[in-house]
Design a protein around this motif. Sequence first.
Motif, PDB file in Angstrom:
ATOM      1  N   ALA A  11       0.796  -1.285  -0.002  1.00  0.00           N
ATOM      2  CA  ALA A  11       0.000   0.000   0.095  1.00  0.00           C
ATOM      3  C   ALA A  11       0.820   1.399  -0.099  1.00  0.00           C
ATOM      4  CB  ALA A  11      -0.883   0.093   1.150  1.00  0.00           C
ATOM      5  N   ASN A  12       0.287   2.358  -0.588  1.00  0.00           N
ATOM      6  CA  ASN A  12       1.005   3.672  -0.768  1.00  0.00           C
ATOM      7  C   ASN A  12       0.344   4.799  -0.350  1.00  0.00           C
ATOM      8  OD1 ASN A  12       2.979   5.305  -1.288  1.00  0.00           O
ATOM      9  ND2 ASN A  12       2.503   5.249  -3.542  1.00  0.00           N
ATOM     10  N   SER A  13       0.791   5.449   0.494  1.00  0.00           N
ATOM     11  CA  SER A  13       0.353   6.949   0.857  1.00  0.00           C
ATOM     12  C   SER A  13       1.348   7.804   1.349  1.00  0.00           C
ATOM     13  CB  SER A  13      -0.920   6.749   1.669  1.00  0.00           C
ATOM     14  OG  SER A  13      -1.498   7.976   2.131  1.00  0.00           O
ATOM     15  N   GLY A  14       0.782   8.893   1.989  1.00  0.00           N
ATOM     16  CA  GLY A  14       1.959  10.044   2.477  1.00  0.00           C
ATOM     17  C   GLY A  14       1.545  11.145   3.189  1.00  0.00           C
ATOM     18  N   ILE A  15       2.168  11.852   3.792  1.00  0.00           N
ATOM     19  CA  ILE A  15       1.869  12.990   4.532  1.00  0.00           C
ATOM     20  C   ILE A  15       2.508  14.168   3.695  1.00  0.00           C
ATOM     21  CG2 ILE A  15       1.784  14.499   6.671  1.00  0.00           C
ATOM     22  CD1 ILE A  15       2.306  11.608   8.144  1.00  0.00           C
ATOM     23  N   LEU A  16       1.967  15.334   3.447  1.00  0.00           N
ATOM     24  CA  LEU A  16       2.500  16.379   2.542  1.00  0.00           C
ATOM     25  C   LEU A  16       2.779  17.785   3.815  1.00  0.00           C
ATOM     26  CD1 LEU A  16       0.747  16.398  -0.616  1.00  0.00           C
ATOM     27  CD2 LEU A  16       2.790  15.438  -0.173  1.00  0.00           C
ATOM     28  N   LEU A  17       3.892  18.089   3.737  1.00  0.00           N
ATOM     29  CA  LEU A  17       3.936  19.256   4.823  1.00  0.00           C
ATOM     30  C   LEU A  17       4.511  20.603   4.169  1.00  0.00           C
ATOM     31  CD1 LEU A  17       6.078  17.442   7.600  1.00  0.00           C
ATOM     32  CD2 LEU A  17       3.730  17.620   7.819  1.00  0.00           C
ATOM     33  N   ALA A  43       1.909  24.298  -0.222  1.00  0.00           N
ATOM     34  CA  ALA A  43       1.622  25.710  -0.832  1.00  0.00           C
ATOM     35  C   ALA A  43       0.421  25.703  -2.044  1.00  0.00           C
ATOM     36  CB  ALA A  43       2.963  26.292  -1.303  1.00  0.00           C
ATOM     37  N   GLU A  44      -0.232  26.643  -1.946  1.00  0.00           N
ATOM     38  CA  GLU A  44      -1.187  26.860  -3.178  1.00  0.00           C
ATOM     39  C   GLU A  44      -0.295  27.351  -4.337  1.00  0.00           C
ATOM     40  OE1 GLU A  44      -5.279  28.436  -2.261  1.00  0.00           O
ATOM     41  OE2 GLU A  44      -3.976  29.346  -0.807  1.00  0.00           O
ATOM     42  N   PRO A  45      -0.608  26.792  -5.648  1.00  0.00           N
ATOM     43  CA  PRO A  45      -2.052  26.516  -5.863  1.00  0.00           C
ATOM     44  C   PRO A  45      -2.366  25.015  -5.556  1.00  0.00           C
ATOM     45  CG  PRO A  45      -0.647  26.730  -7.905  1.00  0.00           C
ATOM     46  CD  PRO A  45      -0.126  27.159  -6.676  1.00  0.00           C
ATOM     47  N   ASP A  46      -3.544  24.582  -5.247  1.00  0.00           N
ATOM     48  CA  ASP A  46      -3.964  23.391  -4.977  1.00  0.00           C
ATOM     49  C   ASP A  46      -3.910  22.423  -6.692  1.00  0.00           C
ATOM     50  OD1 ASP A  46      -4.486  23.512  -2.291  1.00  0.00           O
ATOM     51  OD2 ASP A  46      -6.370  24.505  -2.844  1.00  0.00           O
ATOM     52  N   LYS A  47      -3.176  21.437  -6.506  1.00  0.00           N
ATOM     53  CA  LYS A  47      -3.248  20.687  -7.805  1.00  0.00           C
ATOM     54  C   LYS A  47      -2.498  19.411  -7.326  1.00  0.00           C
ATOM     55  CE  LYS A  47       1.567  22.296  -9.177  1.00  0.00           C
ATOM     56  NZ  LYS A  47       2.437  22.892 -10.319  1.00  0.00           N
ATOM     57  N   VAL A  48      -2.529  18.257  -8.192  1.00  0.00           N
ATOM     58  CA  VAL A  48      -2.051  17.060  -8.183  1.00  0.00           C
ATOM     59  C   VAL A  48      -0.769  17.177  -8.899  1.00  0.00           C
ATOM     60  CG1 VAL A  48      -2.279  14.641  -8.316  1.00  0.00           C
ATOM     61  CG2 VAL A  48      -4.328  16.099  -7.512  1.00  0.00           C
ATOM     62  N   TRP A  49       0.695  17.148  -8.457  1.00  0.00           N
ATOM     63  CA  TRP A  49       0.779  17.276  -6.725  1.00  0.00           C
ATOM     64  C   TRP A  49       1.480  18.519  -6.570  1.00  0.00           C
ATOM     65  CZ3 TRP A  49      -1.188  13.679  -4.221  1.00  0.00           C
ATOM     66  CH2 TRP A  49      -1.368  12.298  -4.735  1.00  0.00           C
ATOM     67  N   PRO A  50       1.145  19.023  -5.241  1.00  0.00           N
ATOM     68  CA  PRO A  50       1.428  20.349  -4.713  1.00  0.00           C
ATOM     69  C   PRO A  50       2.703  20.854  -4.678  1.00  0.00           C
ATOM     70  CG  PRO A  50       0.526  19.394  -3.154  1.00  0.00           C
ATOM     71  CD  PRO A  50       0.530  18.387  -4.151  1.00  0.00           C
ATOM     72  N   LYS A  51       3.264  21.791  -4.308  1.00  0.00           N
ATOM     73  CA  LYS A  51       4.606  22.243  -3.935  1.00  0.00           C
ATOM     74  C   LYS A  51       4.607  21.861  -2.572  1.00  0.00           C
ATOM     75  CE  LYS A  51       7.838  26.135  -4.052  1.00  0.00           C
ATOM     76  NZ  LYS A  51       7.907  27.776  -4.579  1.00  0.00           N
ATOM     77  N   ALA A  52       5.339  20.935  -1.964  1.00  0.00           N
ATOM     78  CA  ALA A  52       5.294  20.586  -0.677  1.00  0.00           C
ATOM     79  C   ALA A  52       6.551  19.508  -0.341  1.00  0.00           C
ATOM     80  CB  ALA A  52       3.925  19.695  -0.399  1.00  0.00           C
ATOM     81  N   PHE A  53       6.504  19.145   1.015  1.00  0.00           N
ATOM     82  CA  PHE A  53       7.476  18.000   1.427  1.00  0.00           C
ATOM     83  C   PHE A  53       6.806  16.759   1.741  1.00  0.00           C
ATOM     84  CE2 PHE A  53       9.656  21.953   1.554  1.00  0.00           C
ATOM     85  CZ  PHE A  53      10.825  21.873   0.996  1.00  0.00           C
ATOM     86  N   GLN A  54       7.046  15.813   1.309  1.00  0.00           N
ATOM     87  CA  GLN A  54       6.262  14.462   1.445  1.00  0.00           C
ATOM     88  C   GLN A  54       7.054  13.740   2.345  1.00  0.00           C
ATOM     89  OE1 GLN A  54       5.115  12.158  -2.164  1.00  0.00           O
ATOM     90  NE2 GLN A  54       4.759  10.327  -0.933  1.00  0.00           N
ATOM     91  N   VAL A  55       6.290  13.235   3.399  1.00  0.00           N
ATOM     92  CA  VAL A  55       6.744  12.049   4.274  1.00  0.00           C
ATOM     93  C   VAL A  55       6.002  10.989   3.673  1.00  0.00           C
ATOM     94  CG1 VAL A  55       6.851  11.229   6.531  1.00  0.00           C
ATOM     95  CG2 VAL A  55       6.931  13.760   6.122  1.00  0.00           C
ATOM     96  N   GLN A  56       6.960   9.930   3.184  1.00  0.00           N
ATOM     97  CA  GLN A  56       6.345   8.643   2.553  1.00  0.00           C
ATOM     98  C   GLN A  56       5.953   7.509   3.564  1.00  0.00           C
ATOM     99  OE1 GLN A  56       5.068   6.905   0.027  1.00  0.00           O
ATOM    100  NE2 GLN A  56       6.896   7.536  -1.149  1.00  0.00           N
ATOM    101  N   LEU A  57       4.731   7.285   3.320  1.00  0.00           N
ATOM    102  CA  LEU A  57       4.114   6.234   4.207  1.00  0.00           C
ATOM    103  C   LEU A  57       3.974   4.803   3.280  1.00  0.00           C
ATOM    104  CD1 LEU A  57       1.070   8.144   5.830  1.00  0.00           C
ATOM    105  CD2 LEU A  57       3.476   7.425   6.714  1.00  0.00           C
ATOM    106  N   HIS A  58       4.656   4.862   2.207  1.00  0.00           N
ATOM    107  CA  HIS A  58       4.657   3.525   1.441  1.00  0.00           C
ATOM    108  C   HIS A  58       5.428   2.512   2.165  1.00  0.00           C
ATOM    109  CE1 HIS A  58       6.355   1.154  -2.229  1.00  0.00           C
ATOM    110  NE2 HIS A  58       5.248   0.628  -2.054  1.00  0.00           N
TER     111      HIS A  58
END
Length: 256
Positions: free
Chosen positions: A127-133, A136-151
């Motif tokens: 399974a795969n998911s994550g947390i984005l910290l 920033a806007e604009p909201d889109k897939v995928w946004p400007k952010a830092f991903q903490v991986q939960l894969h």
Amino acid sequence: MLPMMALCFLSSPEAVWAQSSTPAEAPAESEKKIPEPEAKKAPPAPKTLPGPEKLLNGGDFWDHWKFVSEESKETDPNVTWKVVSGGQDQPSVLTCTGKPYGYIRTQKTYENFQFSMEWMYPGDPNANSGILLFTAEPDKVWPKAFQVQLHRPEAGFVFPTPGSGAKSANKLSPTTPLDLPVGKWHKCVLTCRSGSISVMINGIKLGEVTGCDPSKGAIALQSEGSEIHFRNLVVEELAPAPAPESPAKPKKNGES
């Protein structure tokens, strides 16, 4: 009896002026007024920080979160994301179907904070998911952010969203995969202060990412193809990290 001329002399204006113009004696040292020291200004009172905020704590869920996906116009967010009662004496659970791809993000933005939560994959071992910290806007897939991986094989990895323009001084790539069995709750604690992200999973500190740009933004949870459950989502604002002390200058010869 004094002669008349002597009396006239003593009573003349010149004599009176001469007596009154005699300088007064200087006050003794003990009588001199000592200037009072200036009152020191009190340092500004520290900013009062709010206490822990439970992100699944009653009210309308969508008052606190925003839904973003590849198919936002055609998708009912309440199908992808649901808050389910955890039962007696158990916390509520946020379930995500993983489809369509996207995320929910907090309506509020945070800069210095600690975010803790628990997650569980009910069945998929890959399974795969994550947390984005710092999302920033604009909201889109995928946004400007830092991903903490939960894969599962890479849980705890931290990196800027590829191609988004987010930058950091380093990335976090744990060398030993964590043992994260399917069907069991796992806890993640993320501490973000002054542009750094510290990661702890199941009580093990995995490391830190520094120099994050952006260093302020929303917290987001990913929908990334797999069913995932979340609970005990708590965010607490923190004071900024103290500035590092300047190194002492070396003394020159002869200086004490």
